[in-house]
Design an enzyme around this catalytic site. Sequence first.
Site, PDB file in Angstrom:
ATOM      1  N   ASP A 182     -25.185   1.770 -14.696  1.00 14.84           N
ATOM      2  CA  ASP A 182     -26.249   1.203 -14.409  1.00 14.84           C
ATOM      3  C   ASP A 182     -27.159   0.983 -15.547  1.00 14.84           C
ATOM      4  O   ASP A 182     -26.827   1.745 -16.496  1.00 14.84           O
ATOM      5  CB  ASP A 182     -26.709   2.391 -13.710  1.00 14.84           C
ATOM      6  CG  ASP A 182     -28.370   1.859 -13.151  1.00 14.84           C
ATOM      7  OD1 ASP A 182     -28.516   0.902 -12.365  1.00 14.84           O
ATOM      8  OD2 ASP A 182     -29.594   2.398 -13.557  1.00 14.84           O
ATOM      9  N   GLU A 208     -23.566  -2.783 -15.963  1.00 13.71           N
ATOM     10  CA  GLU A 208     -24.546  -3.630 -15.206  1.00 13.71           C
ATOM     11  C   GLU A 208     -25.422  -4.094 -16.533  1.00 13.71           C
ATOM     12  O   GLU A 208     -26.154  -3.584 -16.912  1.00 13.71           O
ATOM     13  CB  GLU A 208     -25.261  -2.945 -14.237  1.00 13.71           C
ATOM     14  CG  GLU A 208     -26.405  -3.769 -13.545  1.00 13.71           C
ATOM     15  CD  GLU A 208     -27.911  -3.488 -13.470  1.00 13.71           C
ATOM     16  OE1 GLU A 208     -28.395  -4.192 -12.895  1.00 13.71           O
ATOM     17  OE2 GLU A 208     -28.160  -2.532 -14.180  1.00 13.71           O
TER      18      GLU A 208
HETATM   19  C1  ARE Z   1     -39.186   2.354  -8.772  1.00 16.50           C
HETATM   20  C2  ARE Z   1     -40.349   1.690  -8.536  1.00 16.50           C
HETATM   21  C3  ARE Z   1     -41.062   1.061  -9.862  1.00 16.50           C
HETATM   22  C4  ARE Z   1     -41.604   2.311 -10.658  1.00 16.50           C
HETATM   23  C5  ARE Z   1     -40.442   3.393 -10.841  1.00 16.50           C
HETATM   24  C6  ARE Z   1     -40.660   4.607 -11.567  1.00 16.50           C
HETATM   25  O1  ARE Z   1     -40.029   0.531  -7.895  1.00 16.50           O
HETATM   26  O2  ARE Z   1     -42.375   0.499  -9.460  1.00 16.50           O
HETATM   27  O3  ARE Z   1     -42.209   2.093 -11.748  1.00 16.50           O
HETATM   28  O4  ARE Z   1     -39.686   3.456  -9.486  1.00 16.50           O
HETATM   29  O5  ARE Z   1     -41.359   5.178 -10.711  1.00 16.50           O
HETATM   30  C7  ARE Z   1     -34.299   0.516  -9.007  1.00 16.50           C
HETATM   31  C8  ARE Z   1     -35.374  -0.472  -8.314  1.00 16.50           C
HETATM   32  C9  ARE Z   1     -36.488  -0.214  -9.065  1.00 16.50           C
HETATM   33  C10 ARE Z   1     -37.092   1.600  -8.911  1.00 16.50           C
HETATM   34  C11 ARE Z   1     -35.918   2.202  -9.987  1.00 16.50           C
HETATM   35  C12 ARE Z   1     -36.285   3.674 -10.020  1.00 16.50           C
HETATM   36  O6  ARE Z   1     -34.891  -1.657  -8.472  1.00 16.50           O
HETATM   37  O7  ARE Z   1     -37.771  -0.826  -8.382  1.00 16.50           O
HETATM   38  O8  ARE Z   1     -38.143   1.545  -9.769  1.00 16.50           O
HETATM   39  O9  ARE Z   1     -34.581   2.024  -9.348  1.00 16.50           O
HETATM   40  O10 ARE Z   1     -36.237   4.223  -8.855  1.00 16.50           O
HETATM   41  C13 ARE Z   1     -33.765  -4.685 -14.965  1.00 16.50           C
HETATM   42  C14 ARE Z   1     -32.654  -4.025 -15.670  1.00 16.50           C
HETATM   43  C15 ARE Z   1     -31.566  -3.861 -14.826  1.00 16.50           C
HETATM   44  C16 ARE Z   1     -32.061  -3.030 -13.124  1.00 16.50           C
HETATM   45  C17 ARE Z   1     -33.142  -4.198 -12.732  1.00 16.50           C
HETATM   46  C18 ARE Z   1     -33.773  -3.479 -11.435  1.00 16.50           C
HETATM   47  O11 ARE Z   1     -32.201  -4.762 -16.670  1.00 16.50           O
HETATM   48  O12 ARE Z   1     -30.771  -2.700 -15.262  1.00 16.50           O
HETATM   49  O13 ARE Z   1     -34.307  -4.099 -13.894  1.00 16.50           O
HETATM   50  N1  ARE Z   1     -31.010  -2.539 -12.232  1.00 16.50           N
HETATM   51  C19 ARE Z   1     -30.370  -1.340 -12.245  1.00 16.50           C
HETATM   52  C20 ARE Z   1     -30.286  -0.987 -10.717  1.00 16.50           C
HETATM   53  C21 ARE Z   1     -31.616  -0.832  -9.831  1.00 16.50           C
HETATM   54  C22 ARE Z   1     -32.403   0.276 -10.688  1.00 16.50           C
HETATM   55  C23 ARE Z   1     -32.330   0.447 -12.065  1.00 16.50           C
HETATM   56  C24 ARE Z   1     -31.476  -0.425 -12.834  1.00 16.50           C
HETATM   57  C25 ARE Z   1     -33.015   1.660 -12.650  1.00 16.50           C
HETATM   58  O14 ARE Z   1     -29.432  -1.960 -10.114  1.00 16.50           O
HETATM   59  O15 ARE Z   1     -31.321  -0.568  -8.485  1.00 16.50           O
HETATM   60  O16 ARE Z   1     -33.726   0.025 -10.184  1.00 16.50           O
HETATM   61  O17 ARE Z   1     -31.827   2.697 -12.466  1.00 16.50           O
HETATM   62  C26 ARE Z   1     -34.738 -10.152 -15.913  1.00 16.50           C
HETATM   63  C27 ARE Z   1     -33.928  -9.108 -16.976  1.00 16.50           C
HETATM   64  C28 ARE Z   1     -33.260  -8.147 -15.988  1.00 16.50           C
HETATM   65  C29 ARE Z   1     -34.226  -7.076 -15.468  1.00 16.50           C
HETATM   66  C30 ARE Z   1     -34.961  -7.996 -14.437  1.00 16.50           C
HETATM   67  C31 ARE Z   1     -36.157  -7.188 -13.616  1.00 16.50           C
HETATM   68  O18 ARE Z   1     -34.051 -10.563 -14.836  1.00 16.50           O
HETATM   69  O19 ARE Z   1     -32.838  -9.911 -17.265  1.00 16.50           O
HETATM   70  O20 ARE Z   1     -32.466  -7.161 -17.232  1.00 16.50           O
HETATM   71  O21 ARE Z   1     -33.521  -6.113 -14.851  1.00 16.50           O
HETATM   72  O22 ARE Z   1     -35.561  -8.995 -15.475  1.00 16.50           O
HETATM   73  O23 ARE Z   1     -36.932  -6.566 -14.675  1.00 16.50           O
END
Ligand code: ARE
Length: 453
Positions: A182, A208
């Site tokens: 992740d 990812e």
């Molecule tokens: C949650 C709340 C937030 C709060 C946080 C801390 O929603 O408001 O601030 O908790 O309390 C998932 C959810 C998030 C969640 C998080 C933790 O999607 O909403 O936050 O879990 O509970 C980027 C990263 C990419 C990531 C995506 C979501 O680069 O790695 O954001 N994806 C992975 C998983 C997700 C997960 C996480 C990572 C965290 O697949 O499910 O988040 O472990 C552009 C960029 C991307 C960027 C994107 C969004 O497109 O190119 O790189 O993705 O913008 O910012």
Amino acid sequence: SHVMATPSSTSTFVHLFEWSWADIANECEAFLGPQGFKAVQISPPNEHIAGEQWWTRYQPVSYELTSRGGNRAQFIDMIKRCKAQGIDIYVDAVINHMAHGNGISIAGKTYGNKQYPIYEPKDFHKPCAIKSEDYVNDAWRVQNCELVGLHDLDTDSPRVQTTIAGYLNELVKLGVAGFRLDASKHMPAKDIAAILKQLQHSPLIFQEVIDQGGEAITADTYLNNGMVTEFKYSVKLSHVFKKGRLASLKGFEKDWDLMPSDKAIVFTDNHDNQRGHGGAGDIVTFQDGKLYELANVFMLTYPYGYPKVMSSYNFNGDTDAGGPTEQVHQSDKLNCNDQLWQCEHRKPYITGAMRFRAQTGKSQSIQHWWDNDKNQIAFSRGDLGFVAINRGSQVMNVTLQTGLPAGVYCDELSRTSANDCSGKTVSIARDGKANIALKPMDALAIHRFAQVN
Ligand code: ARE
Ligand code: CA
């Protein structure tokens, strides 16, 4: 040092998003094994923060195997029962960060002030927040600051690397066959390499990294570590199916600037972009019905990448909503329906296309491409199989070269099991040609190993 495991070109895996370990074990036995899937991506199995939202799973409190998915004993039972069916388990490993702020875990432990059962404040980077413009122009901040407030581990430190490798090694010892790493974009590729070097076996690794182009960090930096999620594929394929012309899919690998096929994890949608997280886009999902099935048919029948089928639940427009409280396998009934678990992997056309891939994967060549310049296409997989998709609003009715020997073939998509010929049939003449007739929004896929005698 780390030897890379690579999937076979006949394989397909499924992401059973938010399914419990007991449900996954049951699904391996009832469906995935008998149908011939290769593996399951599971939700993160480690101890996480308490709460109903699905994303609590992405806020680790420790690497103890207590999660909404189940406990350690249930986790081990799942691996064993799936393995007996020939199904591998891929763990979603959340190793870039730990939980935000202070609170209580699903196991009742308290955490806060960067103090966790396995880490202490000195294991983290100094706090700074990743801002959206950082993605474009500041690679250092993307990798050293906090992603949505999640405390960022100092993955450069030997102590942190050893702790993470210890977690992954323990999972491999329990029989886990692969990892989704992740938030890999948020860790320098060399830190991931240092962790992988400490692994005692060679699990399949996929990182990812969301790379749609135009950012400071690119997916190709990670290819030496293993496979990488190909997000361009998800966005572009979705666009073609929703708004474009299927004819434009001819030779798409060159046009879309994708990573090499043997490095790419491909998917129509994932658990983030299907609900507006992770940058999203206009993505094809279960909510698109038949269109979604056709997009999956294309992904699964075409030889590019290692395909992951998404398996979702109804979230009623609430992008934070956790999965249904009902188990999928509930004593005598199966809760796969519009209101609860979507079970996309059980849609006959999607399962059928998976079986077609398993039968034709030995031929990587696309031949006899045909299209009507609009939304009807057909192609063969060398001389092993032939596919036609009609995403148009007109009937498709053409005589095409299939590349297959004469005979009567069973359509793998519309038959109800791999042992009957209950769906469409296609008659191929001695010159390899056949009349291909399809209603609007329909498809067929025939191959050498399903013929009427
Ligand atoms: C949650 C709340 C937030 C709060 C946080 C801390 O929603 O408001 O601030 O908790 O309390 C998932 C959810 C998030 C969640 C998080 C933790 O999607 O909403 O936050 O879990 O509970 C980027 C990263 C990419 C990531 C995506 C979501 O680069 O790695 O954001 N994806 C992975 C998983 C997700 C997960 C996480 C990572 C965290 O697949 O499910 O988040 O472990 C552009 C960029 C991307 C960027 C994107 C969004 O497109 O190119 O790189 O993705 O913008 O910012
Ligand atoms: Ca980081």
